[in-house]
Design a protein around this motif. Structure first.
Motif, PDB file in Angstrom:
ATOM      1  N   ASN A   1      56.555  83.321  69.924  1.00 20.98           N
ATOM      2  CA  ASN A   1      55.416  82.442  70.203  1.00 20.98           C
ATOM      3  C   ASN A   1      55.825  80.965  70.156  1.00 20.98           C
ATOM      4  OD1 ASN A   1      52.709  81.977  70.806  1.00 20.98           O
ATOM      5  ND2 ASN A   1      52.144  81.788  68.657  1.00 20.98           N
ATOM      6  N   TYR A   2      57.003  80.650  70.701  1.00 13.53           N
ATOM      7  CA  TYR A   2      57.535  79.296  70.584  1.00 13.53           C
ATOM      8  C   TYR A   2      57.333  78.433  71.834  1.00 13.53           C
ATOM      9  CZ  TYR A   2      59.651  80.791  66.244  1.00 13.53           C
ATOM     10  OH  TYR A   2      59.841  81.252  64.964  1.00 13.53           O
ATOM     11  N   LEU A   3      56.449  78.826  72.725  1.00 12.82           N
ATOM     12  CA  LEU A   3      56.247  78.068  73.945  1.00 12.82           C
ATOM     13  C   LEU A   3      55.878  76.619  73.646  1.00 12.82           C
ATOM     14  CD1 LEU A   3      54.888  79.132  77.263  1.00 12.82           C
ATOM     15  CD2 LEU A   3      53.791  77.175  76.228  1.00 12.82           C
ATOM     16  N   SER A   4      54.961  76.387  72.735  1.00 11.35           N
ATOM     17  CA  SER A   4      54.533  75.008  72.466  1.00 11.35           C
ATOM     18  C   SER A   4      55.653  74.172  71.857  1.00 11.35           C
ATOM     19  CB  SER A   4      53.286  74.976  71.585  1.00 11.35           C
ATOM     20  OG  SER A   4      53.519  75.599  70.347  1.00 11.35           O
ATOM     21  N   GLN A   5      56.453  74.752  70.962  1.00  8.20           N
ATOM     22  CA  GLN A   5      57.562  73.997  70.380  1.00  8.20           C
ATOM     23  C   GLN A   5      58.616  73.679  71.439  1.00  8.20           C
ATOM     24  OE1 GLN A   5      56.067  76.668  69.019  1.00  8.20           O
ATOM     25  NE2 GLN A   5      56.377  76.769  66.824  1.00  8.20           N
ATOM     26  N   ASP A   6      58.946  74.662  72.267  1.00  8.58           N
ATOM     27  CA  ASP A   6      59.955  74.459  73.301  1.00  8.58           C
ATOM     28  C   ASP A   6      59.526  73.390  74.300  1.00  8.58           C
ATOM     29  OD1 ASP A   6      61.302  76.500  72.025  1.00  8.58           O
ATOM     30  OD2 ASP A   6      61.007  77.980  73.619  1.00  8.58           O
ATOM     31  N   CYS A   7      58.285  73.475  74.753  1.00  7.25           N
ATOM     32  CA  CYS A   7      57.790  72.494  75.720  1.00  7.25           C
ATOM     33  C   CYS A   7      57.598  71.114  75.082  1.00  7.25           C
ATOM     34  CB  CYS A   7      56.496  72.974  76.355  1.00  7.25           C
ATOM     35  SG  CYS A   7      56.723  74.369  77.481  1.00  7.25           S
TER      36      CYS A   7
ATOM     37  N   THR B   1      65.544  75.099  72.697  1.00  3.76           N
ATOM     38  CA  THR B   1      64.495  76.112  72.783  1.00  3.76           C
ATOM     39  C   THR B   1      64.865  77.278  71.871  1.00  3.76           C
ATOM     40  OG1 THR B   1      65.554  77.195  74.672  1.00  3.76           O
ATOM     41  CG2 THR B   1      63.864  75.561  75.171  1.00  3.76           C
ATOM     42  N   ALA B   2      63.865  77.989  71.414  1.00  2.98           N
ATOM     43  CA  ALA B   2      64.106  79.162  70.575  1.00  2.98           C
ATOM     44  C   ALA B   2      64.930  80.176  71.356  1.00  2.98           C
ATOM     45  CB  ALA B   2      62.778  79.786  70.143  1.00  2.98           C
ATOM     46  N   ARG B   3      66.031  80.586  70.774  1.00  2.57           N
ATOM     47  CA  ARG B   3      66.951  81.547  71.388  1.00  2.57           C
ATOM     48  C   ARG B   3      67.434  81.124  72.778  1.00  2.57           C
ATOM     49  NH1 ARG B   3      66.159  87.575  69.484  1.00  2.57           N
ATOM     50  NH2 ARG B   3      66.518  87.186  67.278  1.00  2.57           N
ATOM     51  N   ASN B   4      67.421  79.820  73.021  1.00  2.00           N
ATOM     52  CA  ASN B   4      67.909  79.252  74.277  1.00  2.00           C
ATOM     53  C   ASN B   4      67.252  79.890  75.509  1.00  2.00           C
ATOM     54  OD1 ASN B   4      69.524  77.329  75.582  1.00  2.00           O
ATOM     55  ND2 ASN B   4      71.122  78.830  75.988  1.00  2.00           N
ATOM     56  N   THR B   5      65.956  80.128  75.428  1.00  2.00           N
ATOM     57  CA  THR B   5      65.243  80.785  76.529  1.00  2.00           C
ATOM     58  C   THR B   5      65.015  79.880  77.732  1.00  2.00           C
ATOM     59  OG1 THR B   5      63.111  80.208  75.573  1.00  2.00           O
ATOM     60  CG2 THR B   5      64.014  82.387  75.018  1.00  2.00           C
ATOM     61  N   ARG B   6      65.018  78.556  77.516  1.00  5.48           N
ATOM     62  CA  ARG B   6      64.779  77.591  78.595  1.00  5.48           C
ATOM     63  C   ARG B   6      63.495  77.964  79.337  1.00  5.48           C
ATOM     64  NH1 ARG B   6      67.761  74.750  76.116  1.00  5.48           N
ATOM     65  NH2 ARG B   6      67.876  73.212  77.718  1.00  5.48           N
ATOM     66  N   CYS B   7      62.429  78.184  78.593  1.00 10.27           N
ATOM     67  CA  CYS B   7      61.179  78.687  79.171  1.00 10.27           C
ATOM     68  C   CYS B   7      60.371  77.626  79.913  1.00 10.27           C
ATOM     69  CB  CYS B   7      60.324  79.325  78.082  1.00 10.27           C
ATOM     70  SG  CYS B   7      59.751  78.147  76.846  1.00 10.27           S
ATOM     71  N   PHE B   8      60.818  76.384  79.909  1.00 11.48           N
ATOM     72  CA  PHE B   8      60.051  75.322  80.558  1.00 11.48           C
ATOM     73  C   PHE B   8      60.492  75.087  82.001  1.00 11.48           C
ATOM     74  CE2 PHE B   8      62.876  73.339  77.241  1.00 11.48           C
ATOM     75  CZ  PHE B   8      63.965  73.120  78.059  1.00 11.48           C
ATOM     76  N   SER B   9      59.555  74.542  82.775  1.00  9.90           N
ATOM     77  CA  SER B   9      59.810  74.086  84.143  1.00  9.90           C
ATOM     78  C   SER B   9      59.012  72.804  84.326  1.00  9.90           C
ATOM     79  CB  SER B   9      59.376  75.126  85.176  1.00  9.90           C
ATOM     80  OG  SER B   9      60.190  76.272  85.117  1.00  9.90           O
ATOM     81  N   PHE B  10      59.245  72.124  85.457  1.00  6.08           N
ATOM     82  CA  PHE B  10      58.660  70.805  85.661  1.00  6.08           C
ATOM     83  C   PHE B  10      58.145  70.679  87.082  1.00  6.08           C
ATOM     84  CE2 PHE B  10      62.198  70.874  82.764  1.00  6.08           C
ATOM     85  CZ  PHE B  10      61.635  70.367  81.602  1.00  6.08           C
TER      86      PHE B  10
END
Length: 166
Positions: free
Chosen positions: A85-91, A35-44
């Motif tokens: 604005n990296y939510l889509s790339q991270d997910c 993830t961008a800057r290791n934010t780990r912005c995803f959940s499941f």
């Protein structure tokens, strides 16, 4: 590398369950995505309930295979935790890892898109009571494949350019 070439979108499933240890492996792989800057912005959100599967099929016409599958996972991103604005790339990276891990454990899977379709996003947000900052991104349906088709050959050398667009 072979697992990348073996992965395919599966839309037909047997009634066999996904073993809990395999599901955990698949989720661990998804959580290992960059993830961008290791934010780990995803959940499941793991979906096993058949009534929930029916509701998902009603709001996502391209996800009808969920009715046959034992499990699906909704990948969501936290708009408050993401870098820029990296939510889509991270997910997307988490989704791809999930698909590959399912293949590695000999399950079929398919990526059903949500993010970018405002109507679909709103329906998933309502169904799963997501807070405003949590954005539904994708749905991965997982199960033992009842599809005997081979993986598609994606090799297209004409798509490769060197140094500049030629």
């Amino acid at each position: 590398m072979d697992i990348l070439l073996e992965r395919k979108s599966v839309r037909k499933y047997t009634r066999d369950d996904v073993k809990e240890e395999d599901l955990n492996y698949i989720l661990k792989a998804a959580m290992s995505a960059p993830t961008a800057r290791n934010t780990r912005c995803f959940s499941f959100i793991v979906l096993k309930d058949k009534e929930t599967h029916k509701k998902v099929a009603q709001i996502h016409r391209a996800a009808q295979m969920i009715l046959e599958a034992p499990v699906a996972v909704l990948i969501v991103g936290d708009a408050n935790a993401v870098y820029e604005n990296y939510l889509s790339q991270d997910c997307a990276a988490a989704t791809q890892n999930m698909l590959l891990a399912a293949t590695a454990r000999e399950y079929g899977s398919v990526w059903c898109g949500i993010y970018g379709n405002e109507e679909r996003m709103a329906a998933f947000s309502k169904l799963f009571e997501l807070p405003e900052n949590i954005k539904p991104f994708s749905l991965v349906v997982i199960g033992k494949s009842a599809d005997s088709n081979p993986p598609k050959n994606g090799w297209q050398p004409e798509k490769i350019k060197y140094e500049k667009w030629q």
